[in-house]
Design a protein around this motif. Structure first.
Motif: not given
Length: 313
Positions: A200, A204-205, A208, A217-218, A221-223, A226, A310, A313
């Protein structure tokens, strides 16, 4: 003036790429290098499976060797119509689902700790992985002795009365088995998830965080999105291993007593203790088929949904 209509020429099919002699030679070399491993796998795994399937088609009891005869799929019918088989399948599924779910949550938390550790990262990872390095039988004996009604230190706690000893009841025994399984294999789950966390990107973190996204949320929505391929692999490995659980059950409740018998223990009791090679081999083949179905479910269903997400995205 006549209107001339011209149709667009049909697109020519893409030219088939010609395989060069060098590519052919590399493929041939690859097959030659893989051949020994493939042959070894066929001999080591393929032959026992084929022989077990052959035995499952026979009426073969070592107590009555002269009564051996071909019965076809009759052994499978006897197993699938037996209430013992379905009871053990249900018990196995309970242990599998509960232990894998707990391991996923704890493994994710431990992976985050190992990934975000600022100092002492090496000792932290080594300490967390210690349970996974202990032999399963030794770990099972440790939990059995801890909850032993007569000499275990857990049995002497004030909150546990003599009538509520965990190893004296089915639900309590299942709880101890799940705890032993979780304690032993959660580090393995954490190790697989840690590899997913390493993929990851931190950028991106950071982006965000600048946009005002909270930690929760991170993470969701992100970790997690992915990490879905890594989570799929971790769940697949642990589910297949948990469904075939044998050591912890055999040690904590010998022979699957008090209703803790799993499908692996059932196969062991029929095949080894009772000497019924035909019926025991049929149980082994059915366990093998269940493992294949679980693997297909994870790869086809969960794997396909992960690939689609994926792609979107």
């Amino acid at each position: 003036m006549e209107a001339a209509t011209t149709s667009a020429p049909a697109a020519a099919p893409p030219a088939k790429k010609k395989v060069t002699d060098r590519a052919k030679a590399e493929r041939k070399l690859a097959w030659m290098l893989c051949a020994p491993a493939v042959i070894a796998m066929i001999v080591v795994t393929g032959y026992p499976i084929a022989y077990a399937f052959y035995l499952s088609l026979q009426k073969f009891d070592l107590r009555f060797p002269d009564d051996k005869e071909f019965v076809g799929l009759a052994n499978y019918g006897d197993v699938l119509t037996s209430s013992t088989w379905w009871t053990d399948v249900f018990t196995t599924l309970i242990i599998t689902v509960v232990s894998v779910a707990i391991e996923l949550v704890l493994g994710m938390a431990i992976a985050l700790v190992m990934h975000r550790a600022i100092f002492g990262r090496g000792p932290v990872r080594a300490a967390i992985l210690i349970p996974y390095g202990i032999i399963t039988v030794v770990a099972a004996f440790a939990w059995k002795f801890a909850f032993d009604p007569t000499s275990g230190f857990v049995a002497g706690l004030p909150l546990i009365s003599d009538d509520a000893q965990p190893l004296n009841t089915k639900n309590g025994s299942l709880m101890v088995i799940v705890l032993a399984e979780v304690w032993k294999t959660t580090p393995f789950m954490a190790l697989l998830l840690l590899a997913g966390l390493a993929l990851v990107p931190d950028e991106l973190h950071e982006a965000a965080k600048v946009d005002g996204a909270s930690v929760t949320q991170r993470f969701f929505r992100i970790t997690l999105p992915l990490m879905k391929p890594a989570i799929l692999v971790a769940l697949l490995f642990r589910t297949l291993d948990a469904f075939r659980i044998f050591d912890n059950v055999y040690i904590i409740q010998p022979g699957g007593a008090l209703g803790t018998e799993t499908v692996s223990i059932l196969g062991y009791n029929v095949l080894i203790n009772r000497g019924n090679l035909g019926l025991g081999s049929a149980i082994s083949i059915l366990i093998f088929l269940c493992v294949i179905l679980i693997a297909v479910f994870f790869v086809r269903v969960l794997g396909t949904s992960t690939a689609q997400q994926r792609g979107e995205a």
